[in-house]
Design an enzyme around this catalytic site. Structure first.
Site, PDB file in Angstrom:
ATOM      1  N   ASP A  17       0.801  -1.213  -0.134  1.00  0.00           N
ATOM      2  CA  ASP A  17      -0.100  -0.055  -0.097  1.00  0.00           C
ATOM      3  C   ASP A  17       0.872   1.383  -0.131  1.00  0.00           C
ATOM      4  O   ASP A  17       1.936   1.273   0.345  1.00  0.00           O
ATOM      5  CB  ASP A  17      -1.031   0.069   1.276  1.00  0.00           C
TER       6      ASP A  17
ATOM      7  N   ASN B 225     -10.564  -2.881  -6.655  1.00  0.00           N
ATOM      8  CA  ASN B 225      -9.671  -1.826  -7.417  1.00  0.00           C
ATOM      9  C   ASN B 225     -10.365  -1.404  -8.681  1.00  0.00           C
ATOM     10  O   ASN B 225     -10.009  -0.320  -9.385  1.00  0.00           O
ATOM     11  CB  ASN B 225      -8.310  -2.274  -7.715  1.00  0.00           C
TER      12      ASN B 225
HETATM   13  C1  FPP Z   1      -2.011   0.148  -3.405  1.00  0.00           C
HETATM   14  O1  FPP Z   1      -1.389   1.473  -3.078  1.00  0.00           O
HETATM   15  C2  FPP Z   1      -1.428  -0.464  -4.472  1.00  0.00           C
HETATM   16  C3  FPP Z   1      -2.104  -0.879  -5.500  1.00  0.00           C
HETATM   17  C4  FPP Z   1      -3.506  -0.842  -5.571  1.00  0.00           C
HETATM   18  C5  FPP Z   1      -1.307  -1.493  -6.516  1.00  0.00           C
HETATM   19  C6  FPP Z   1      -0.198  -2.260  -6.116  1.00  0.00           C
HETATM   20  C7  FPP Z   1       0.547  -2.750  -7.332  1.00  0.00           C
HETATM   21  C8  FPP Z   1       2.060  -2.572  -7.273  1.00  0.00           C
HETATM   22  C9  FPP Z   1       2.975  -2.367  -6.377  1.00  0.00           C
HETATM   23  C10 FPP Z   1       2.883  -3.006  -8.560  1.00  0.00           C
HETATM   24  C11 FPP Z   1       2.259  -4.352  -8.797  1.00  0.00           C
HETATM   25  C12 FPP Z   1       3.291  -5.100  -9.791  1.00  0.00           C
HETATM   26  C13 FPP Z   1       2.929  -6.031 -10.609  1.00  0.00           C
HETATM   27  C14 FPP Z   1       4.039  -6.630 -11.313  1.00  0.00           C
HETATM   28  C15 FPP Z   1       1.831  -6.689 -10.876  1.00  0.00           C
HETATM   29  P1  FPP Z   1      -2.426   2.828  -3.491  1.00  0.00           P
HETATM   30  O2  FPP Z   1      -2.300   3.025  -4.817  1.00  0.00           O
HETATM   31  O3  FPP Z   1      -3.784   2.489  -2.985  1.00  0.00           O
HETATM   32  O4  FPP Z   1      -1.810   3.897  -2.594  1.00  0.00           O
HETATM   33  P2  FPP Z   1      -2.503   4.968  -1.871  1.00  0.00           P
HETATM   34  O5  FPP Z   1      -3.446   4.194  -0.754  1.00  0.00           O
HETATM   35  O6  FPP Z   1      -1.445   5.636  -1.518  1.00  0.00           O
HETATM   36  O7  FPP Z   1      -3.438   5.656  -2.863  1.00  0.00           O
END
Ligand code: FPP
Length: 231
Positions: A13, A61
């Site tokens: 996250d 998501n």
């Molecule tokens: C949550 O952070 C993260 C995600 C929904 C996506 C996570 C994906 C990756 C780290 C890369 C995945 C890699 C591969 C190869 C599939 P957020 O965007 O919700 O962060 P925030 O809470 O700060 O908005």
């Protein structure tokens, strides 16, 4: 003292907040996050973890703006194009859990090619949870179980039911890490988290280092796990 956990899961996250703090678009955070998947996978493999399950995209998501969803769906290709040679060298196998049917076919093809290519690798298995939801996994498992059921009097056991989950082939989950200090499970591995140790980290995912991971593993090895008993 416990041994190195066989199966570790991570809720990665904070990509968006990390990017915002740098005055950059959210996609920049996701890209850095993808690069960090490589760092942590290499470290986990080095430490002897057998399965690393990463929450890459949840069934919730899809509610994000289409532009962000498209960007997230492109990340497996970026990851595999950049790192497949290194994963092969290190003997890391790629797998996926979740409902693959709804994933765009381009993303699915990239992942299927990576499964094939890494199929015989014997060290760690890197599992992407993509279009994954914990409740959906349980309901899918129930549906699969019911479909094959002949004997209505059969009493299902927990062990038997585990074989109907996406994680059937993997060892018991022992440790779950979530970055960015939100104390939530967010529909991740609901069944498997039963006796897992949990660790909530005060860093955004792109800032989470191999050293942080190693410290958590060392801490896990010191923890006293009682599994509900007194010992
Ligand atoms: C949550 O952070 C993260 C995600 C929904 C996506 C996570 C994906 C990756 C780290 C890369 C995945 C890699 C591969 C190869 C599939 P957020 O965007 O919700 O962060 P925030 O809470 O700060 O908005």
């Amino acid at each position: 003292m416990n041994s190195v956990p066989q199966h570790v899961a991570i809720i990665m996250d904070g990509n968006g907040r990390w990017a915002k703090a740098q005055g950059k678009p959210r996609s920049f955070g996701h890209l850095r996050g993808t690069e960090n998947v490589r760092n942590i996978a290499i470290k986990a493999n080095e430490l002897g973890v057998k399965v690393l399950t990463l929450y890459a995209f949840s069934t919730e998501n899809w509610k994000r703006p289409a532009e962000e969803v498209n960007y997230l769906m492109g990340l497996p290709k970026i990851f595999i194009d950049r790192y497949i040679d290194e994963l092969m060298q290190k003997g890391i196998k790629i797998r996926m859990i979740g409902d693959i049917e709804q994933i765009p076919s381009e993303t699915r093809k990239v992942l299927e090619r990576a499964f094939e290519k890494t199929r015989n690798n014997k060290n760690m298995t890197l599992v992407f949870a993509l279009n994954y939801g914990g409740r959906k996994e349980i309901v899918d498992g129930i549906n699969r179980y019911v479909k094959q059921l002949d004997d209505k009097d059969h009493v299902l056991t927990e062990d038997e039911f585990s074989r109907y989950l996406y994680t059937a082939e993997y060892p018991e989950l022992e440790l779950m890490i979530r970055t960015s200090l939100d104390y939530r499970i967010s529909n991740f591995l609901l069944w498997q988290l039963c006796y897992a140790e949990m660790c909530f980290i005060d860093k955004y995912w792109p800032d989470f280092t191999g050293e942080d991971f190693e410290n958590i593993i060392n801490d896990f090895m010191q923890r006293h796990r009682r599994f509900g008993g007194l010992e």
